[in-house]
Design an enzyme around this catalytic site. Structure first.
Site, mmCIF file in Angstrom:
data_model
loop_
_atom_site.group_PDB
_atom_site.id
_atom_site.type_symbol
_atom_site.label_atom_id
_atom_site.label_comp_id
_atom_site.label_asym_id
_atom_site.label_seq_id
_atom_site.Cartn_x
_atom_site.Cartn_y
_atom_site.Cartn_z
ATOM 1 C CG ASN A 178 5.448 -23.747 9.190
ATOM 2 O OD1 ASN A 178 4.489 -24.373 8.738
ATOM 3 N ND2 ASN A 178 5.407 -22.443 9.407
ATOM 4 C CG ASP A 226 6.472 -17.473 16.271
ATOM 5 O OD1 ASP A 226 5.345 -16.990 16.093
ATOM 6 O OD2 ASP A 226 6.678 -18.570 16.833
ATOM 7 C CE LYS A 237 22.755 -20.785 -3.881
ATOM 8 N NZ LYS A 237 23.107 -21.885 -4.761
ATOM 9 N N PRO A 258 4.781 -9.712 12.517
ATOM 10 C CG PRO A 258 3.473 -8.934 10.753
ATOM 11 C CD PRO A 258 4.866 -9.371 11.095
ATOM 12 C CB ILE A 306 -1.924 -12.255 11.158
ATOM 13 C CG1 ILE A 306 -0.612 -12.131 10.378
ATOM 14 C CG2 ILE A 306 -3.128 -11.938 10.269
ATOM 15 C CD1 ILE A 306 -0.381 -13.209 9.344
ATOM 16 C CG PHE A 350 -6.559 -23.440 14.569
ATOM 17 C CD1 PHE A 350 -7.694 -22.745 14.178
ATOM 18 C CD2 PHE A 350 -6.552 -24.827 14.457
ATOM 19 C CE1 PHE A 350 -8.807 -23.396 13.688
ATOM 20 C CE2 PHE A 350 -7.659 -25.504 13.966
ATOM 21 C CZ PHE A 350 -8.787 -24.790 13.578
ATOM 22 C CE LYS A 380 -0.448 -20.285 21.708
ATOM 23 N NZ LYS A 380 0.296 -21.185 20.849
ATOM 24 C CE LYS A 405 -1.930 -15.728 19.484
ATOM 25 N NZ LYS A 405 -1.045 -15.389 18.373
HETATM 26 O O1 C5P Z 1 1.093 -17.354 19.254
HETATM 27 P P1 C5P Z 1 0.873 -18.564 18.445
HETATM 28 O O2 C5P Z 1 1.675 -18.577 17.149
HETATM 29 O O3 C5P Z 1 1.036 -19.856 19.130
HETATM 30 O O4 C5P Z 1 -0.691 -18.463 18.064
HETATM 31 C C1 C5P Z 1 -1.281 -19.272 17.117
HETATM 32 C C2 C5P Z 1 -2.458 -18.569 16.516
HETATM 33 O O5 C5P Z 1 -2.120 -17.223 16.153
HETATM 34 C C3 C5P Z 1 -2.911 -19.208 15.226
HETATM 35 O O6 C5P Z 1 -4.291 -18.942 15.091
HETATM 36 C C4 C5P Z 1 -2.102 -18.459 14.190
HETATM 37 O O7 C5P Z 1 -2.709 -18.527 12.890
HETATM 38 C C5 C5P Z 1 -2.084 -17.074 14.747
HETATM 39 N N1 C5P Z 1 -0.874 -16.318 14.424
HETATM 40 C C6 C5P Z 1 -0.931 -15.222 13.592
HETATM 41 N N2 C5P Z 1 0.204 -14.488 13.341
HETATM 42 C C7 C5P Z 1 1.387 -14.819 13.903
HETATM 43 C C8 C5P Z 1 1.463 -15.920 14.754
HETATM 44 C C9 C5P Z 1 0.314 -16.656 15.005
HETATM 45 O O8 C5P Z 1 -2.004 -14.921 13.075
HETATM 46 N N3 C5P Z 1 2.455 -14.104 13.637
#
Ligand code: C5P
Length: 415
Positions: A221, A290, A300, A318, A320, A340, A354, A358
């Site tokens: 991204n 995601d 390839k 996962p 994180i 974030f 969010k 979390k």
């Molecule tokens: O669930 P979402 O992706 O919107 O949440 C964003 C926050 O979760 C950010 O702090 C991002 O760095 C963290 N995040 C993560 N691992 C993921 C998805 C998001 O640590 N797989």
């Protein structure tokens, strides 16, 4: 250049720096350092030893600093004939760049038979920091006498900024090069930041992840990593030990920060879990994919001319932040987690939701399209008590404010 940009570059506004040059070929870099200090808003008073003037003319340094250079303790410009007192009392910091092996040895002995060593000895140590940027041949650098002297100046209250490694003017390769002007500027700016995170260990994730489809292609991204890198820098400026777990980005590592480069979300998770074992603060700025391809092709994926398109299957990556927020350290109050959220609309509602989902004490919302790749941003801080907006500003300025906000929320006695 807008007003905001000016503020970003004026990190040393109102500061008066005495820049001391001693004898070494690295003096050519001090010209650039002087320019950077002036650009950052500092007033710079250059002081040169006799040996330094063999490598760089005082005229050059006068032109760049806009002030006549001091070279002698007998300078008649000072009505009281005490330039060592006057110059050291005016300074907010004294920076020796380059500091030769000989000059460092002179500091150790408290010698004072020329102006620069004299004013270092005369400095009011409790309020005027002395920063030392050594520069010398690699053999001189590793010599036990030099290393012993460096330990001694450190013990006497000076801050040794370290050296770079690489090709040296003498033709040899190794440690002992003076740090680059930009690195020195970062150190000098950091010196003046409040140490709100002293004793804390901070882990920051930053940038995108790259989820490989085959050895050539992958899914990623537009995250530039700038916000996370700015936060890592701000946390280090505030006195923390910082580990930056970075996805694939093209940004220089902030000075003094330990960087771990990763590609995929799974690698980022492993690196974060490892680094966070001893951390007290975890800040997740990374834009983690995601989903990742369910399988990775060894070779390839080729088009075969039949017009058939490949069908891709995905599995969820996962989370994180969630993994760390639900871990033992966070649940026992030893790890403060910050997340974030990049949204495209309805920031307050999404950010609140969010934070709850979390299970973290602080979530920082921003509008994705207004932050990706930009040098400035605006943030919405959401915690259990409500929201607070940090209006649009350079990312480093916002990062410093965020660090202050985090420090204020840490449980008492943490560190
Ligand atoms: O669930 P979402 O992706 O919107 O949440 C964003 C926050 O979760 C950010 O702090 C991002 O760095 C963290 N995040 C993560 N691992 C993921 C998805 C998001 O640590 N797989």
């Amino acid at each position: 250049m807008g007003l905001i940009h000016c503020r970003f570059m004026q990190d040393l506004a109102g500061k008066h720096i005495v820049l001391g040059l001693t004898g070494g070929i690295a003096c050519y870099k001090s010209a650039e350092l002087c320019r950077l200090l002036v650009k950052a808003g500092a007033t710079v008073q250059v002081v040169m030893t006799e040996a330094a003037a063999q490598f760089m003319t005082p005229v050059t340094m006068q032109a760049l600093s806009g002030r006549p250079v001091y070279q002698s303790q007998w300078d008649v410009r000072e009505p009281n004939n005490m330039p060592h007192i006057n110059l050291s009392r005016e300074a907010d910091a004294i920076v020796l760049a380059p500091a030769s092996a000989d000059f460092i040895a002179r500091l150790v002995q408290g010698r004072s038979d020329e102006l620069l060593s004299l004013l270092c000895l005369a400095r009011p140590a409790e309020r005027v920091p002395l920063l030392i940027a050594p520069a010398m041949n690699r053999e001189m650098w590793v010599h036990p006498a030099t290393q012993r002297n460096l330990r001694q100046v450190d013990a006497d209250g000076a801050r040794v900024l370290g050296v770079g490694s690489g090709w040296q003017a003498c033709g040899e390769t190794g440690d002992g090069r003076m740090l680059e002007p930009q690195q020195l500027l970062e150190e000098i700016v950091a010196q003046f930041q409040p140490k709100t995170l002293a004793g804390q260990r901070v882990v920051v994730t930053a940038g995108p992840t790259f989820e490989a489809l085959d050895p050539i292609r992958g899914i990623t991204n537009h995250s530039s990593g700038k916000m996370g890198f700015a936060i890592a820098r701000a946390a280090r400026e505030a006195g923390a030990d910082v580990t930056l777990v970075a996805g694939p980005v093209h940004l220089p590592t902030p000075r003094g920060v330990v960087r771990i480069d990763v590609q995929s979300a799974q690698q980022m998770l492993q690196a974060s879990l490892q680094a966070a074992q001893s951390a007290s603060i975890f800040i997740a700025t990374a834009a983690v994919a995601d989903w990742r391809p369910a399988s990775q092709s060894e070779h390839k994926i080729k088009k075969d001319g039949s017009g058939q398109v490949p069908v891709l299957h995905f599995v969820e990556n996962p989370d994180i932040l969630l993994a760390l927020a639900q871990g033992e350290r966070a649940r026992s109050g030893k790890l403060f987690c910050v997340g974030f959220a990049a949204e495209s609309e309805n920031l307050v509602a999404h950010a609140r939701a969010k934070r709850e989902r979390k299970g973290i004490p602080l979530l920082v919302g921003n509008i994705g399209p207004l932050t990706f790749g930009q040098d400035d941003n605006s943030l919405l801080l959401v915690d259990a008590k409500g929201e607070r907006e940090l209006p649009r500003a350079p990312k480093l300025a916002l990062a410093r404010e965020l660090v202050t906000e985090i420090a204020a929320r840490l449980p008492a006695g943490s560190a």
